[in-house]
Design a protein around this motif. Structure first.
Motif, PDB file in Angstrom:
ATOM      1  N   TRP A  46      44.968 -18.283   1.219  1.00 21.49           N
ATOM      2  CA  TRP A  46      44.431 -17.510   2.342  1.00 21.49           C
ATOM      3  C   TRP A  46      44.154 -16.083   1.861  1.00 21.49           C
ATOM      4  CZ3 TRP A  46      44.761 -19.982   7.284  1.00 21.49           C
ATOM      5  CH2 TRP A  46      44.154 -19.264   8.314  1.00 21.49           C
ATOM      6  N   GLU A  61      49.935 -20.958   9.714  1.00 26.21           N
ATOM      7  CA  GLU A  61      48.520 -21.110   9.379  1.00 26.21           C
ATOM      8  C   GLU A  61      48.326 -21.356   7.884  1.00 26.21           C
ATOM      9  OE1 GLU A  61      45.777 -18.270  11.151  1.00 26.21           O
ATOM     10  OE2 GLU A  61      47.353 -17.717  12.560  1.00 26.21           O
ATOM     11  N   SER A  65      46.858 -24.873   6.214  1.00 28.12           N
ATOM     12  CA  SER A  65      45.690 -24.945   5.330  1.00 28.12           C
ATOM     13  C   SER A  65      46.070 -25.480   3.954  1.00 28.12           C
ATOM     14  CB  SER A  65      45.037 -23.568   5.192  1.00 28.12           C
ATOM     15  OG  SER A  65      45.872 -22.694   4.475  1.00 28.12           O
TER      16      SER A  65
END
Length: 88
Positions: A46, A61, A65
């Motif tokens: 990220w 999150e 991912s």
């Protein structure tokens, strides 16, 4: 266990003048390498921290991912067990 734990037992080793500084150096080096590895891999998963929908729950999150719903479920179960274990 951190370097504080290594210094707490300073009188117990055979040669404390040699082994305690070595233990502290190894602990700090290992912790630094681990921090760099986690930071690097998180940045690769990220790259922009400004795109989180909720910065306080950014770990969910990132994990979603990285590993999908199964990994998120595993992560939450581990956090739950950890919380139960250390709240006693």
């Amino acid at each position: 266990m951190g370097f504080d734990s290594a210094t707490r037992f300073a009188k117990e080793p055979v040669n404390p003048v040699k082994t305690i500084p070595r233990a502290v150096d190894i602990i700090m080096f290992t912790g630094g390498i681990l921090f760099i590895a986690v930071s690097y891999s998180t940045h690769n998963v990220w790259p922009s921290y400004e795109t989180f929908s909720n910065p306080d729950a950014a770990a969910n999150e990132i994990i979603a991912s990285f590993g999908g719903k199964t990994f998120v479920t595993f992560f939450l179960v581990v956090l739950w067990v950890y919380g139960l274990w250390f709240s006693v």
